[in-house]
Design an enzyme around this catalytic site. Structure first.
Site: not given
Ligand SMILES: NC(=O)c1ccc[n+]([C@@H]2O[C@H](COP(=O)([O-])OP(=O)(O)OC[C@H]3O[C@@H](n4cnc5c(N)ncnc54)[C@H](O)[C@@H]3O)[C@@H](O)[C@H]2O)c1
Length: 234
Positions: A129, A142
């Site tokens: 991130s 985080y």
């Molecule tokens: N959306 C954003 O703006 C953003 C920005 C920077 C980084 N990220 C990173 O991108 C990745 C995906 O984010 P997102 O926004 O799609 O999240 P989201 O919450 O929409 O999806 C995350 C998925 O991961 C699964 N998950 C969580 N913990 C888990 C575990 N211990 N074991 C198995 N599955 C697990 C959840 O069930 C979910 O389906 C994350 O690592 C997040 O930190 C997202």
């Protein structure tokens, strides 16, 4: 032949960015295994319900791929979540849960997958991130987990090379939920818009593919330029 098709494991692929990565790789011809701790409909790949912070579950997950798919060419460590709380209210259990899913899982997965990734001359992509570099208040667990994940990425690149390349994608604001976005939300990005899951998926697809063969240990920001923007109060 089915056995000749490359295999990718995408964690957290039931929703959001991980789902877009899984869909993109499937569209590109990969066999995709999605690991998620929640079930979901129409997942673009074989869904395995697993908590990737759990050592035994990761062992079963990777062994299952060895049995079912017979190879592993790409590992996308995407599962992650955030707890926003003032540090005085953040319990050690909550801290450990965030570190467990966002950081320790990548160690567990890389360790378990090494024996399949090396002969495949495969690739690992971690999803960190921009918060590895900058913070809002009340996001200690985080930010620390994502900074750690970025450092784990270059450590793995050195240890697993030359057979396995390991890179990191750090997304900025990615709209995964179809929120009602205001014009100013888009306008504050130098690229002119908030990000989409497909933006991250396209970068991951390149990083696990043959055209990025000279790229390892690197971090790529997909943030519409937000972390390059200098801000002064009016
Ligand atoms: N959306 C954003 O703006 C953003 C920005 C920077 C980084 N990220 C990173 O991108 C990745 C995906 O984010 P997102 O926004 O799609 O999240 P989201 O919450 O929409 O999806 C995350 C998925 O991961 C699964 N998950 C969580 N913990 C888990 C575990 N211990 N074991 C198995 N599955 C697990 C959840 O069930 C979910 O389906 C994350 O690592 C997040 O930190 C997202």
């Amino acid at each position: 032949m089915e056995q000749d098709r490359r295999v990718a494991l995408v964690t957290g692929g039931a929703r959001g960015i991980g789902r877009a990565v899984a869909a993109r790789l499937a569209a590109d011809g990969w066999r995709v295994v999605v690991a998620d701790r929640e079930g979901a409909e129409d997942v673009p790949g074989r869904l395995v319900e697993a908590d990737v912070a759990d050592e035994a579950a990761v062992g079963r997950l990777v062994e299952g791929i060895a049995q079912a798919e017979g190879r592993l060419d790409a590992l996308v460590c995407n599962a992650g979540f955030m707890i926003r709380k003032p540090i005085r209210e953040l319990s050690l259990g909550e801290w450990n849960a965030v570190l467990g899913t966002n950081l320790t899982s990548a160690f567990l997965l890389a360790r378990a997958a090494e024996t399949m990734l090396r002969p495949a001359r495969g690739a690992i992509v971690t999803i960190a991130s921009t918060r590895a570099h900058q913070s809002e208040a009340n996001t200690e667990s985080y930010s620390a987990s994502k900074g750690g994940l970025m450092a784990l990425t270059h450590a793995l690149a050195i240890s697993l090379g030359p057979e396995v390349r390991v890179n990191c994608v750090s997304p900025g604001w990615i709209d995964t939920k179809g929120e009602a976005l205001r014009p100013e939300d888009h306008a504050q990005h130098p690229a002119g818009r908030v990000g989409r899951p497909e933006d991250v998926a396209a970068l991951v697809a390149w990083l696990v593919g043959p055209e990025s063969g000279f790229v390892t240990g690197a971090e790529f920001l997909s943030d519409g330029g937000m972390t390059r923007k200098m801000i002064y109060a009016e």
